[in-house]
Design an enzyme around this catalytic site. Structure first.
Site, PDB file in Angstrom:
ATOM      1  N   ASP A   1       0.832  -1.204   0.000  1.00 55.16           N
ATOM      2  CA  ASP A   1       0.000   0.000   0.000  1.00 55.16           C
ATOM      3  C   ASP A   1       0.871   1.259   0.000  1.00 55.16           C
ATOM      4  OD1 ASP A   1      -2.273   1.804   0.670  1.00 55.16           O
ATOM      5  OD2 ASP A   1      -3.314  -0.066   1.081  1.00 55.16           O
TER       6      ASP A   1
ATOM      7  N   HIS B   1      -4.001   6.119   3.174  1.00 54.19           N
ATOM      8  CA  HIS B   1      -4.623   4.898   2.644  1.00 54.19           C
ATOM      9  C   HIS B   1      -4.046   3.633   3.292  1.00 54.19           C
ATOM     10  CE1 HIS B   1      -5.580   1.843  -0.479  1.00 54.19           C
ATOM     11  NE2 HIS B   1      -6.612   2.613  -0.769  1.00 54.19           N
TER      12      HIS B   1
ATOM     13  N   SER C   1     -11.041  -0.834  -1.549  1.00 53.63           N
ATOM     14  CA  SER C   1      -9.806  -0.780  -0.753  1.00 53.63           C
ATOM     15  C   SER C   1     -10.061  -1.073   0.707  1.00 53.63           C
ATOM     16  CB  SER C   1      -9.208   0.632  -0.807  1.00 53.63           C
ATOM     17  OG  SER C   1      -8.390   0.791  -1.912  1.00 53.63           O
TER      18      SER C   1
END
Ligand SMILES: *[C@@H]1O[C@H](CO)[C@@H](O)[C@H](O)[C@H]1NC(C)=O
Ligand SMILES: *[C@@H]1O[C@H](CO)[C@@H](O)[C@H](O)[C@H]1NC(C)=O
Ligand SMILES: *[C@@H]1O[C@H](CO)[C@@H](O)[C@H](O)[C@H]1NC(C)=O
Ligand SMILES: *[C@@H]1O[C@H](CO)[C@@H](O)[C@H](O)[C@H]1NC(C)=O
Ligand SMILES: *[C@@H]1O[C@H](CO)[C@@H](O)[C@H](O)[C@H]1NC(C)=O
Ligand SMILES: *[C@@H]1O[C@H](CO)[C@@H](O)[C@H](O)[C@H]1NC(C)=O
Ligand SMILES: *[C@@H]1O[C@H](CO)[C@@H](O)[C@H](O)[C@H]1NC(C)=O
Ligand SMILES: *[C@@H]1O[C@H](CO)[C@@H](O)[C@H](O)[C@H]1NC(C)=O
Ligand SMILES: *[C@@H]1O[C@H](CO)[C@@H](O)[C@H](O)[C@H]1NC(C)=O
Length: 751
Positions: free
Chosen positions: A147, A210, A533
């Site tokens: 990620d 994220h 996600s």
């Protein structure tokens, strides 16, 4: 990266075009300025290979095709050799062609750029805070997350009470800018910036948010009183709070290059992770020209399950991504909580919209205007949608502005000194987003009412309240979640499964802002995001949870357990399982699925033979010295050729009827001496026969085979979706597989 926001959605096309521009690499030596990074994939690491011998072989290949040792050395970017064999180099198209078809090479393809695409979510899928855990084993499980890095200082990553790092761990922790090191929770952190997407090789730190969000969703520690400025308050926790995290930073400013992604897989597999979570998208293609398919294939071989986000391009058909059968492909579902932002108008009317508004109003009422009333007549742009540049600052300053449609106008209104935004849209009304200023998105009907009120009075007023939580009927699949069918292996149903991905509260990086905009001054360690996600790490954690009770199970067995025990979607979906796969995860049930559909490494090889990959290529893939021959394997039988936990027929048309046979083998993973009976549910016009329809098991571990024959009459319909199922039942278990028939044709010019 695959979190969603409406602005991102709108600019997706533009961004894709920008990403297609090749990155120029290397020095200016001999064409180096026009060389592009290519991945040269060479299957498994050859038997008896050493680090040096592999690197030498890569260099020799490169030098042979470039014809100059020196230039070849400059062109080499990276050798993959830990978990599979291959390299990345800056090549001219003709050099890439020269490598294709050489001994030992499976594929040569340009590196692409991909996109990154919980308080209550775990309760919602039946894992309350006090759920039975196998802590001793869970704390030995390592989840590898590929990620945007990690913000270790977020409370979700505190390591209080954690024992020593599992001895099997072979990875490392790289330090660097804003990253002082790991702890007993986050035990590994590396970064790959091989294409220099970031100007500096910095560190594994997450400056986006994220990676912190996905990692904490999977394995964050328990944090009480977590919220985003009071919105979504509750206890935040990962699905397996005792498990360890290893982060591989492969995304830089929301872009993830294939070269870095593959390097992340290469390292993670060798480091000893148990589960891999990849919330990164990218169109699927030939399995061996797709880095996520390649990486996850080698992970599967080492018994590591890979969970991948299925994409945010819904609700259109044929949008599902990451579809290789050894991947668990995840759709995003809702929880029973939604975020509501109320708006009150000066005429007393109160309306409910959606957004994540962390701002509490300071006044009772604010002056209200609309984009069309605030238009700056001297400029261009569409003022009714509040396009940037179309509004007059005088008219906006200090006011709440009503804008038709929602496309991220909060930036425009904030820049002009506006205090709030009311917008209206019927697209993606199930998803709430954070904004720069107070905002609420109403449905179009309510939006009209606001506009009408503004037109009806000289001094309209309104107030936007802070967001509150409300209940909703769930689960359903988020509108943005990508849908099947897929076009790579047409008889494998994708997505596989759904997990919460709508408005998820989880850890966040203080180096980013709440909206991600640099002018937003809100920096927090929790944030609410949406996307497949967010769904993907829920499945990675669910798999880790099952593994903590069933340590010896293969990735396919764990995936089967999750799929056959999943909760079907409650709300009718016109695309049925093409949206949700087998349904929403129920990790606790998955520990005792009764039976599993297992798939061995060699069955995947047979499947690849059936799919038309030739013996030479599959031979390289296995890394074996012995000559591989598809005919030496048990052939993959039936319509799909794989012992998959769901069944799918995809036909262009049914002018000659529908006919399919699925060969399956189930393994008893529970009590001795049990008898299962098949219960079939067939859609109208389809017959489904299970042969035999009774399976008797003696010992745990025993296998039984059966076949499912699906037949339907001819039809001239050009599009049809029919959904049925077969469920094996004994006194305690229900082992359900969806059977989905899709008739239709992929239109390249469409979707
Ligand atoms: C296998 O396929 C590759 C291309 O993917 C081709 O170059 C090769 O000649 C094929 N080998 C055989 C034995 O058909
Ligand atoms: C480190 O963090 C500071 C803010 O705390 C930021 O300005 C700087 O850009 C960061 N550096 C890197 C390399 O992320
Ligand atoms: C402005 O946008 C609205 C809503 O999308 C649309 O109906 C209208 O036609 C647009 N006006 C112009 C001048 O483009
Ligand atoms: C209107 O647009 C013109 C031209 O872009 C600009 O110079 C002017 O400042 C704008 N007026 C207001 C009130 O924003
Ligand atoms: C309000 O007035 C604007 C023009 O100022 C017009 O475009 C819009 O359609 C009106 N809205 C309604 C609901 O009548
Ligand atoms: C405008 O607001 C004032 C109070 O601020 C009120 O007295 C007046 O009636 C309002 N005018 C209209 C047309 O609504
Ligand atoms: C593979 O095996 C089959 C049957 O055993 C044989 O006929 C064929 O020639 C073999 N192919 C290769 C490339 O060795
Ligand atoms: C039906 O589909 C088959 C391929 O599956 C194709 O060859 C055939 O042309 C199609 N027939 C019609 C009428 O579209
Ligand atoms: C299962 O059946 C066998 C043979 O009938 C018997 O010996 C065994 O005790 C049974 N096991 C259980 C757990 O009931």
């Amino acid at each position: 990266m695959w979190k969603m926001n409406r602005v991102l959605l709108l600019f997706l096309l533009v961004k894709l075009l920008v990403f297609a521009v090749p990155i120029h690499g290397g020095s200016s030596l001999d064409h180096n300025d026009i060389r592009k990074p290519y991945i040269v994939y060479m299957g498994d690491v050859p038997e008896e290979a050493t680090k040096t011998s592999v690197e030498h072989s890569h260099h020799d290949l490169l030098a042979a095709v470039i014809g100059d040792e020196e230039i070849a050395r400059g062109a080499m970017i990276y050798s993959y050799r830990k978990s599979f064999n291959g390299f990345t180099a800056n090549l001219l198209p003709e050099e890439a062609d020269g490598l294709r078809g050489r001994d030992g090479i499976i594929s040569v393809f340009p590196s692409r750029k991909r996109k990154l695409l919980t308080t209550r979510s775990w309760d919602f899928v039946g894992m309350p805070l006090g759920v039975k855990r196998n802590v001793a084993v869970e704390s030995d499980i390592i989840i590898g997350v590929l990620d945007s890095g990690i913000y270790v200082d977020a409370p979700s990553f505190r390591d209080t009470g954690f024992g020593p790092i599992p001895s099997k761990w072979k990875g490392k922790c790289s330090k660097g800018a804003n990253f002082t090191g790991c702890n007993r929770k986050v035990i590994g952190a590396r970064y790959f910036n091989l294409e220099h997407l970031s100007p500096v090789d910095s560190s594994p730190v997450d400056d986006d948010g994220h990676g912190t969000h996905t990692a904490s969703t999977a394995a964050g520690a328990i944090v009480k009183d977590a919220s985003l400025y009071g919105v979504g308050a509750g206890t935040a926790r990962g699905g397996v709070p005792s498990a360890r995290i290893a982060i591989y930073k492969v995304c830089w400013t929301e872009m993830c290059s294939d070269v870095d992604l593959l390097a992340g897989f290469d390292a993670a597999i060798a480091d000893g992770v148990d589960i891999i979570s990849v919330s990164i998208g990218g169109p699927s293609g030939d399995y061996f020209k797709d880095t996520i398919a390649i990486g996850s294939f080698h992970a599967m071989k080492k018994s590591i399950l890979t969970s991948c986000a299925g994409g945010n391009s819904g609700p259109t058909e044929y949008t599902i991504e990451n579809v290789a059968p050894w991947i668990t492909t995840v759709a995003a579902s809702s929880t029973n909580r939604k975020f509501v932002t109320k708006v009150k108008l000066g005429n007393g009317l109160t309306l409910s919209g959606s957004s994540i508004n962390t701002f509490s109003p300071k006044k009772t009422m604010y002056p209200l205007t609309s984009g069309s009333k605030a238009a700056n007549s001297t400029t261009y742009g569409n003022a009714s949608v509040c396009d940037d540049g179309s509004l007059s600052e005088d008219m906006v300053k200090g006011r709440v502005v009503y804008c038709w449609d929602y496309s991220g106008q909060d930036y425009t209104i904030a820049n002009l000194g506006g205090v709030g935004l009311i917008s209206s849209s019927d697209i993606m009304s199930d998803t709430a987003f954070t904004t720069m200023i107070a905002e609420s998105t109403l449905n179009i009907k309510d939006g009209r009412a606001v506009d009408k009120y503004i037109n009806s009075t000289k001094n309209a007023t309104a107030v936007i309240y802070k967001t509150t939580s409300a209940k909703r009927i769930a689960p359903f699949i988020a509108s943005f979640s990508s849908r099947g069918p897929q076009i790579i292996s047409r008889h494998i149903l994708k997505p596989d499964i759904a997990a919460p991905g709508l408005d998820i509260l989880a850890g966040y990086s203080k180096l980013s802002s709440v909206t991600g905009d640099p002018t937003d001054t809100r920096h927090t360690t929790f944030n609410i995001l949406s996307g497949t996600s967010m769904a993907c790490p829920h499945v990675a954690a669910a798999a880790a949870y099952v593994k903590s009770f069933r340590p010896s199970w293969s990735p396919a067995a764990i995936k089967s357990a999750l799929m056959t025990t999943a909760t079907p979607m409650r709300i009718d979906d016109r695309l049925h399982e093409l949206s949700a796969g087998s349904g929403q995860i129920n990790p606790v049930k998955a520990v005792h699925p009764g039976l599993v559909y297992d798939i061995t490494y060699s069955s995947y090889l047979s499947f690849l033979c059936k799919e038309g990959y030739n013996s030479t290529d599959i031979g390289i893939l296995t890394g074996s010295k012995k000559k591989f021959n598809c005919s030496s394997l048990k052939p993959a039988k039936g319509t799909d050729g794989l012992n998959y936990p769901s069944m799918h027929i995809q036909l262009e048309n049914a002018t000659s009827g529908i006919s399919a046979v699925f060969y399956r083998t189930v393994t008893n993973v529970e009590a001795q001496n049990t008898t299962y009976k098949a219960v079939v549910s067939a859609p109208k016009g389809i017959s489904i026969e299970v042969i035999p329809d009774v399976l008797k098991f003696g010992n745990n571990g025993q296998r039984r085979s059966f076949k499912v024959v699906v037949k339907g009459s001819r039809t001239t319909k050009t599009r049809d979706i029919m959904s049925g199922s077969v469920e094996w039942r004994d006194s305690k278990h229900r082992v359900k597989s969806p059977i989905l028939v899709y008739i239709g044709r992929y239109m390249y010019e469409g979707s």
